[in-house]
Scaffold this motif. Structure first.
Motif, PDB file in Angstrom:
ATOM      1  N   GLU A   6     -76.443 -53.673  29.693  1.00  0.00           N
ATOM      2  CA  GLU A   6     -75.202 -53.001  29.367  1.00  0.00           C
ATOM      3  C   GLU A   6     -75.204 -52.564  27.909  1.00  0.00           C
ATOM      4  O   GLU A   6     -75.980 -53.065  27.100  1.00  0.00           O
ATOM      5  CB  GLU A   6     -73.993 -53.886  29.647  1.00  0.00           C
ATOM      6  N   ALA A   7     -74.332 -51.604  27.611  1.00  0.00           N
ATOM      7  CA  ALA A   7     -74.199 -51.105  26.241  1.00  0.00           C
ATOM      8  C   ALA A   7     -72.753 -50.707  26.020  1.00  0.00           C
ATOM      9  O   ALA A   7     -72.059 -50.277  26.942  1.00  0.00           O
ATOM     10  CB  ALA A   7     -75.118 -49.903  26.017  1.00  0.00           C
ATOM     11  N   LEU A   8     -72.294 -50.857  24.802  1.00  0.00           N
ATOM     12  CA  LEU A   8     -70.962 -50.434  24.414  1.00  0.00           C
ATOM     13  C   LEU A   8     -71.107 -49.165  23.594  1.00  0.00           C
ATOM     14  O   LEU A   8     -71.817 -49.149  22.583  1.00  0.00           O
ATOM     15  CB  LEU A   8     -70.294 -51.540  23.577  1.00  0.00           C
ATOM     16  N   VAL A   9     -70.478 -48.079  24.055  1.00  0.00           N
ATOM     17  CA  VAL A   9     -70.577 -46.788  23.394  1.00  0.00           C
ATOM     18  C   VAL A   9     -69.180 -46.206  23.239  1.00  0.00           C
ATOM     19  O   VAL A   9     -68.237 -46.657  23.882  1.00  0.00           O
ATOM     20  CB  VAL A   9     -71.474 -45.805  24.192  1.00  0.00           C
ATOM     21  N   LYS A  10     -69.042 -45.181  22.396  1.00  0.00           N
ATOM     22  CA  LYS A  10     -67.743 -44.512  22.299  1.00  0.00           C
ATOM     23  C   LYS A  10     -67.760 -43.308  23.225  1.00  0.00           C
ATOM     24  O   LYS A  10     -68.812 -42.727  23.510  1.00  0.00           O
ATOM     25  CB  LYS A  10     -67.431 -44.110  20.873  1.00  0.00           C
ATOM     26  N   CYS A  11     -66.589 -42.927  23.722  1.00  0.00           N
ATOM     27  CA  CYS A  11     -66.506 -41.784  24.612  1.00  0.00           C
ATOM     28  C   CYS A  11     -65.786 -40.626  23.922  1.00  0.00           C
ATOM     29  O   CYS A  11     -64.942 -40.841  23.050  1.00  0.00           O
ATOM     30  CB  CYS A  11     -65.808 -42.147  25.922  1.00  0.00           C
ATOM     31  N   ALA A  70     -70.543 -38.577  34.019  1.00  0.00           N
ATOM     32  CA  ALA A  70     -70.589 -38.844  32.586  1.00  0.00           C
ATOM     33  C   ALA A  70     -71.967 -38.472  32.061  1.00  0.00           C
ATOM     34  O   ALA A  70     -72.982 -38.705  32.711  1.00  0.00           O
ATOM     35  CB  ALA A  70     -70.303 -40.319  32.304  1.00  0.00           C
ATOM     36  N   TRP A  71     -72.004 -37.867  30.895  1.00  0.00           N
ATOM     37  CA  TRP A  71     -73.246 -37.451  30.258  1.00  0.00           C
ATOM     38  C   TRP A  71     -73.546 -38.433  29.136  1.00  0.00           C
ATOM     39  O   TRP A  71     -72.728 -38.686  28.282  1.00  0.00           O
ATOM     40  CB  TRP A  71     -73.089 -36.042  29.708  1.00  0.00           C
ATOM     41  N   ARG A  72     -74.715 -38.990  29.142  1.00  0.00           N
ATOM     42  CA  ARG A  72     -75.098 -39.991  28.157  1.00  0.00           C
ATOM     43  C   ARG A  72     -76.439 -39.591  27.579  1.00  0.00           C
ATOM     44  O   ARG A  72     -77.377 -39.330  28.320  1.00  0.00           O
ATOM     45  CB  ARG A  72     -75.196 -41.339  28.855  1.00  0.00           C
ATOM     46  N   LEU A  73     -76.531 -39.543  26.276  1.00  0.00           N
ATOM     47  CA  LEU A  73     -77.813 -39.235  25.651  1.00  0.00           C
ATOM     48  C   LEU A  73     -78.809 -40.341  25.954  1.00  0.00           C
ATOM     49  O   LEU A  73     -78.482 -41.517  25.928  1.00  0.00           O
ATOM     50  CB  LEU A  73     -77.640 -39.054  24.148  1.00  0.00           C
ATOM     51  N   PHE A  74     -80.020 -39.952  26.230  1.00  0.00           N
ATOM     52  CA  PHE A  74     -81.069 -40.877  26.644  1.00  0.00           C
ATOM     53  C   PHE A  74     -81.766 -41.456  25.435  1.00  0.00           C
ATOM     54  O   PHE A  74     -82.265 -40.751  24.596  1.00  0.00           O
ATOM     55  CB  PHE A  74     -82.069 -40.126  27.530  1.00  0.00           C
ATOM     56  N   LEU A  75     -81.777 -42.756  25.350  1.00  0.00           N
ATOM     57  CA  LEU A  75     -82.522 -43.447  24.316  1.00  0.00           C
ATOM     58  C   LEU A  75     -82.899 -44.814  24.868  1.00  0.00           C
ATOM     59  O   LEU A  75     -82.193 -45.781  24.694  1.00  0.00           O
ATOM     60  CB  LEU A  75     -81.688 -43.573  23.031  1.00  0.00           C
ATOM     61  N   MET A  76     -84.010 -44.877  25.570  1.00  0.00           N
ATOM     62  CA  MET A  76     -84.393 -46.075  26.299  1.00  0.00           C
ATOM     63  C   MET A  76     -84.610 -47.285  25.392  1.00  0.00           C
ATOM     64  O   MET A  76     -84.214 -48.382  25.729  1.00  0.00           O
ATOM     65  CB  MET A  76     -85.672 -45.804  27.102  1.00  0.00           C
ATOM     66  N   SER A 108     -75.057 -42.889  20.542  1.00  0.00           N
ATOM     67  CA  SER A 108     -74.103 -43.938  20.920  1.00  0.00           C
ATOM     68  C   SER A 108     -72.806 -43.337  21.450  1.00  0.00           C
ATOM     69  O   SER A 108     -71.761 -43.972  21.392  1.00  0.00           O
ATOM     70  CB  SER A 108     -73.803 -44.826  19.708  1.00  0.00           C
ATOM     71  N   THR A 109     -72.872 -42.105  21.969  1.00  0.00           N
ATOM     72  CA  THR A 109     -71.688 -41.395  22.430  1.00  0.00           C
ATOM     73  C   THR A 109     -71.830 -41.024  23.901  1.00  0.00           C
ATOM     74  O   THR A 109     -72.872 -40.545  24.332  1.00  0.00           O
ATOM     75  CB  THR A 109     -71.462 -40.114  21.596  1.00  0.00           C
ATOM     76  N   GLY A 138     -63.057 -41.411  21.155  1.00  0.00           N
ATOM     77  CA  GLY A 138     -63.394 -42.493  20.236  1.00  0.00           C
ATOM     78  C   GLY A 138     -63.223 -43.885  20.811  1.00  0.00           C
ATOM     79  O   GLY A 138     -63.658 -44.863  20.200  1.00  0.00           O
ATOM     80  N   ASP A 139     -62.596 -44.014  21.991  1.00  0.00           N
ATOM     81  CA  ASP A 139     -62.458 -45.332  22.619  1.00  0.00           C
ATOM     82  C   ASP A 139     -63.823 -45.873  23.019  1.00  0.00           C
ATOM     83  O   ASP A 139     -64.741 -45.111  23.335  1.00  0.00           O
ATOM     84  CB  ASP A 139     -61.575 -45.261  23.864  1.00  0.00           C
TER      85      ASP A 139
END
Length: 87
Positions: free
Chosen positions: A59-64, A75-81, A31-32, A48-49
């Motif tokens: 869409e998804a809400l994640v912390k940065c 931006a790098w986002r961990l993959f979790l389909m 979620s980061t 943390g925002d």
């Protein structure tokens, strides 16, 4: 702001998966969003925002968090389909 979103898997995600997808460490890792610190500063974001990621699928809400990268607007986002359909 439009950015290039690169989904991927990290070593931390792999090791936390061994403990289970429902465990806090795995959820936190997946979620980061890792962003270039300069881009975060331009967007007035701090570690943390919350950031909303959107595309045609959803869409998804994640912390940065700030993570040094050599390219900008990336931006790098961990993959979790199965949990975050924005990948």
């Amino acid at each position: 702001m439009k950015m290039i979103l690169i989904p991927g898997r990290s070593a931390k995600q792999g090791t936390s998966l061994n403990h289970g997808k429902l465990k806090e460490e795995y959820i936190e890792t997946t979620s980061t969003l890792e962003m270039n610190p300069d881009d975060m500063q331009k967007l007035k974001l701090s570690d943390g925002d919350s950031v909303r990621l959107k595309n045609a699928t959803g869409e998804a809400l994640v912390k940065c968090i700030a993570k040094s990268q050599e390219t900008y607007l990336l931006a790098w986002r961990l993959f979790l389909m199965d949990r975050h359909p924005v990948n």
